[in-house]
Design an enzyme around this catalytic site. Structure first.
Site, PDB file in Angstrom:
ATOM      1  CB  SER A  48      -0.959   0.013   1.194  1.00  0.00           C
ATOM      2  OG  SER A  48      -2.018  -0.890   0.970  1.00  0.00           O
ATOM      3  CE  LYS A  93      -4.613   1.801  -0.577  1.00  0.00           C
ATOM      4  NZ  LYS A  93      -3.959   0.520  -0.329  1.00  0.00           N
ATOM      5  CB  SER A 108      -4.620   1.263   3.829  1.00  0.00           C
ATOM      6  OG  SER A 108      -3.696   0.912   2.822  1.00  0.00           O
ATOM      7  CG  ASN A 109     -11.215   2.354   0.790  1.00  0.00           C
ATOM      8  OD1 ASN A 109     -11.311   1.851  -0.329  1.00  0.00           O
ATOM      9  ND2 ASN A 109     -12.248   2.428   1.621  1.00  0.00           N
ATOM     10  CB  SER A 144       1.293  -5.260   5.636  1.00  0.00           C
ATOM     11  OG  SER A 144      -0.005  -4.938   6.086  1.00  0.00           O
TER      12      SER A 144
END
Length: 526
Positions: free
Chosen positions: A88, A91, A327-328, A442
């Site tokens: 992630s 992002k 963390s969408n 992760s």
């Protein structure tokens, strides 16, 4: 003789561990990679070396870079130029590119239009639409005087292509909400805005042996429940679970939930979110007295169609909070395709990731060393190095929207869920708490932490640590030791009491038990 990077970096790292000083390299922005790292005789390098010598990292690939946020000077470099799976941390690139391309004031619009006797529901990729928003749209249609639609309700999701899952996503993650399908027409079941999912609510029956009580949010007739879950004795283990069948909108609910316990919530993805939206909107129209005689269909809205009602989302600047704090993944993918549409007229992953990469290049990154195939980092084909991430973190400090974006990053040790986010249970009671703003990442055998921290000396640092190919279930404790060490750095010595970096606390639920290696927010365990 000119030393290559392969020779220079190990040599400098070894010297730093012995406490030999280097003068700062001249810098006017991003570091000249030919310059020698600027690290004083602080012992910082030796401490970080000791942390990275953790046996759990034996045989793994680890990259770590620490830099001065003001000058860009490198304070520590351990294999930071190696390309790794970022999870992630991808992002960071997606969110900053979205702010540059779409702007912090960008809003998604979902519209209802009329043409040729049909009613068209047209989406532009809003991942924050709730069932209540579609109900309000239906009410607006009714309030406009429409009572009967003699044609069809046509769901128009053509703003994006019809490829629902990004390249190289694992098939066995597909039922779980962090791996949801992407459509220009979607619905979220909650204010975390988990687009493309439903929540399966599992509650105990009146007594042991009774079937469990199962409901869905939002209520709908599109996803079907097969309930085999039972009520266990009071105090028994909770083994309840809900998993959608591959390729179907059938969710099997199994296991046992103790009598007298609270309800469990399990998030499940929907096969083809457009179909769920069309079903929900038809039901909403009916509730508000609007009959659709021709049923549901799909297609593009014709030119010249008359707008009957519309809904605008929150701004992108506001959406950054649930996107980055939690963390969408679906926010990242909706934004990726939206950027592709904005830049090249194509709402595809190819166009979207090309737009993201181009923005990274404009910020000064060497994108020949970067590969992105999705927006979230869920793909195992994404590659980026820690030094590219620190380049990005340095460059965006000059953007007019930087503060909004910086505030949306998770903040270490802050217990508030929409402040601390995925770091809220980490580094509590340490110098990093309410100090470090960083993005986690992760998945199985991949872990990353990159962001900003203010050292004890008052210096603001940027850092990026990415670990791949480890066998341990988690590397968060190692990352936390790095974070606390950086927060304790005083410019002449790093004084870190690693005992003050407690293990992250996590709740235990069915999702977390099944997926111990993924983001805690993806399992609703932080």
């Amino acid at each position: 003789m000119k030393l290559s990077r392969d020779v220079l970096v190990p040599l400098v790292t070894a010297v730093l561990g012995l406490g030999v000083a280097f003068a700062p390299a001249a810098s006017n922005g991003l570091l000249d990679r030919g310059a020698q790292p600027a690290a004083a005789a602080t012992g910082l390098g030796a401490q970080l070396d000791r942390i990275l010598a953790d046996p759990r990292l034996s045989g793994a690939q680890v990259g770590l870079e620490v830099r001065d946020a003001k000058t860009g000077d490198v304070l520590y470099d351990h294999d930071a130029g190696e390309r790794l799976l970022p999870a992630s941390n991808a992002k960071l690139a997606t969110s900053t590119a979205a702010m540059r391309i779409l702007g912090p004031d960008h809003r998604f619009t979902t519209s209802v239009l009329s043409s040729g006797g049909n009613l068209y529901l047209r989406g532009t990729g809003d991942p924050t639409m709730l069932g209540t928003d579609y109900d309000a749209l239906a009410k607006s249609v009714a309030d406009s005087g429409v009572q009967v639609v003699r044609g069809r309700l046509v769901a128009d999701d053509t703003y994006f292509d019809d490829v629902r899952l990004a390249p190289f996503w694992a098939w066995d993650d597909e039922p779980y909400y962090y791996d949801g399908q992407v459509s220009a027409l979607s619905v979220a079941p909650d204010t975390d805005y988990d687009a493309g999912s439903v929540i399966v609510n599992i509650a105990p029956g009146a007594k042991a042996g009774d079937p469990a009580k199962v409901t869905m949010t939002p209520p709908n007739h599109y996803v079907h429940i097969v309930n085999r879950a039972t009520t266990g004795t009071s105090g028994s283990s909770d083994t309840s679970d809900a998993v959608r069948r591959h390729g179907e909108n059938v969710v099997d609910v199994t296991g046992s939930i103790p009598a007298g316990s609270g309800a469990d919530e399990v998030w499940a993805t929907v096969w083809d979110p457009t179909g769920l939206v069309a079903s929900l909107f038809t039901d909403a129209l009916r509730r508000h007295g609007v009959r659709v005689l021709g049923g549901e269909a799909r297609g593009a809205t014709p030119a010249g169609a008359r707008t009957v009602a519309s809904h605008q989302s929150m701004t992108l600047g506001q959406m950054l909070t649930p996107f980055l704090k939690l963390s969408n993944n679906m926010h990242a993918e909706h934004l990726a395709k939206t950027m592709g549409r904005a830049v090249s007229g194509e709402g595809t992953w190819d166009a979207g990731t090309a737009a993201i990469t181009d923005e990274m290049k404009k910020l000064g990154l060497d994108t020949s060393q970067v590969r992105m195939v999705d927006g979230s980092g869920l793909s195992r084909a994404d590659l980026i190095s820690p030094e590219q991430i620190t380049d990005l973190l340095l460059a965006v400090q000059d953007e007019p929207w930087f503060q909004t974006w910086y505030d949306a990053l998770p903040i270490a040790g802050n217990p508030d869920r929409m402040t601390g986010g995925t770091l809220r249970n980490r580094m509590r009671g340490t110098p990093a708490a309410n100090n470090m703003h960083a993005k986690t990442g992760s998945m199985t055998s991949v872990s990353a932490l990159s962001g900003y921290v203010t050292a004890a000396s008052g210096e603001k640092l940027v850092f990026s640590m990415i670990s791949n190919d480890f066998l341990s279930s988690s590397m968060t404790s190692v990352e936390d030791q790095v974070g606390v060490t950086l927060a304790s750095y005083n410019g002449s010595g790093a004084t870190t009491d690693l005992a003050r970096a407690p293990a992250a606390r996590q709740e235990t639920n069915a999702m977390q038990r099944r997926h111990p290696s993924v983001e805690c927010s993806w399992t609703k365990s932080c």
